[in-house]
Scaffold this motif. Sequence first.
Motif, PDB file in Angstrom:
ATOM      1  N   TRP A  18       0.820  -1.216   0.000  1.00  0.00           N
ATOM      2  CA  TRP A  18       0.000   0.000   0.000  1.00  0.00           C
ATOM      3  C   TRP A  18       0.856   1.269   0.000  1.00  0.00           C
ATOM      4  N   GLY A  19       2.184   1.148   0.133  1.00  0.00           N
ATOM      5  CA  GLY A  19       3.027   2.305   0.418  1.00  0.00           C
ATOM      6  C   GLY A  19       3.634   2.994  -0.777  1.00  0.00           C
ATOM      7  N   ASN A  25      -1.575   5.271  -2.719  1.00  0.00           N
ATOM      8  CA  ASN A  25      -1.266   6.035  -1.519  1.00  0.00           C
ATOM      9  C   ASN A  25      -1.079   7.511  -1.877  1.00  0.00           C
ATOM     10  N   ASP A  27      -0.273   9.889   0.332  1.00  0.00           N
ATOM     11  CA  ASP A  27       0.573  10.560   1.320  1.00  0.00           C
ATOM     12  C   ASP A  27       2.070  10.364   1.059  1.00  0.00           C
ATOM     13  N   SER A 240      -4.293   8.189   4.513  1.00  0.00           N
ATOM     14  CA  SER A 240      -4.417   6.944   3.764  1.00  0.00           C
ATOM     15  C   SER A 240      -4.167   5.709   4.631  1.00  0.00           C
ATOM     16  N   ILE A 241      -3.735   5.928   5.875  1.00  0.00           N
ATOM     17  CA  ILE A 241      -3.392   4.824   6.774  1.00  0.00           C
ATOM     18  C   ILE A 241      -4.330   4.866   7.981  1.00  0.00           C
TER      19      ILE A 241
END
Length: 498
Positions: A18-19, A25, A27, A240-241
């Motif tokens: 997801w990063g 993502n 962010d 987003s987290i």
Amino acid sequence: MNQKPNIVMIITDDQGHWGMGCSGNKDILTPNLDRLANEGIRFNEFFCASPVCSAARGSIFTGKIPSQHGIHDWISKGHASESDLSEKLQSEFKNEERHWAYNWPKDQLQGDVALNYLEGQTCFTQVLNKHGYTCGLSGKWHLGNSAIPQAGFTYWKTLAMGGDNYYYPVVLENGKFVMKEKVYVTDYITDNALTFLEEQKGKEEPFYLSIHYTAPHAPWDKHQHPERFYDLYEDCQFTSIPFEPAHPWAGMKYGQDEQGKEQWRRWIQGYAAATTAMDENVGRILEKLEQDGLMDNTLIIFTGDNGMSMGHHGIFGKGNGTFPLNLYDTAVKVPMIMRVPGATVSGKVEETLLSHYDLFPTIMTYLGLENEIPDHLPGSSFASVLEGSEGKVVDRDIVIFDEYGPNRMIRTKEWKYIHRYPYGPHELYDLKNDPDEKHNVVDEVSYQEVKAMMKQKLEAWYLEYVDPTRDGKGEAVTGNGQIGLCGSRAEGKPAFKA
């Protein structure tokens, strides 16, 4: 131009699928990874073979599951013999103040004896070397005996351990491990990779280059990363987290008050800084390949060793972010991007469930070396995706298996079942209706038929592929590290830290 393509594989450490910007993502800034995805293929459903670094990396290189190659946890002993350390470094171990100041994992090196955890295994890099490839490694090895070139590598610029201090890493130089003071390890790994690429200029032989970053693995403190990256996220709230209550099994805890949320945000800020610093270094690699005219003859593979939860499910960590060990998707799904030479397949998102154990047969098939694929590997080639072919991606049912010691997982598009030997707790998730794995339905009456079906498939698959001398099913894996060979090779000695 080389007859066979060069290969550059970049492996990050603890990077969640997801990063990245390209995975949605908003962010964390990853412009170079986004570029790779735009010019290549992003695999949206790619999995590691075990949600912890050494076990996962062993599967990447051998194409085998942990219960075949015998690494079931992160390796905490066996990196190098103490005689492989410089005299200065050995003397530093006596200075406790300096040890703690630099966050050295002292117990991992002092009095250590090197172990080759993959002894007797065939790595795909050995096959490449056999067929004329010059193989280079820069960065983290973490599969035992980091001091000695192995697995077909001739260029060998390793770190002593797995994770380390970002500004005082212990690295191999001139045959001895030394501490590099005030050198950002992500830049250092890239510098050595660029040196390898420079050395290949003008040579007829193709090359394979592994670039193994420690980023974005902890530590995430402000002083561990360049200010320009850390300050980039000073005001970011990381929407987003998810900010969820700490998981009851979690090791790293935080509260639901403002102080807890600020701790949660600071950890993610350091993680994001490490990620963007790594992304910038990926850009340096791409720039070098372009300058040397190699982009049209180089397969670029970008992946992470295992997944990572950074507040997801209330966990900070991968599979050993909890005990019992967890196999949530955030722990077992990894980023995977491939740029085919000449970008002949670009901007594609592949949704087939695939695993790191598929890499060995894929690379062999892509290079026309199918006869070099060892017997009894669990994976299948997905080279057809790289070639732009339509139709069936792999020659098997689309099912993924994962393990972490006595914890095993089977996953399809619709279901995930986790079995913990011998007593549980077990888990079953209806991924179609519960993609975030919030509701464990393993004990609900209406799901017992599905549970039985998944358990039967899980056990049948492992019975087919497990090496009884290296089986993780009966090993006391805690997530605290592997300190020796397991199974019958342990000769009665402890193999895992309690």
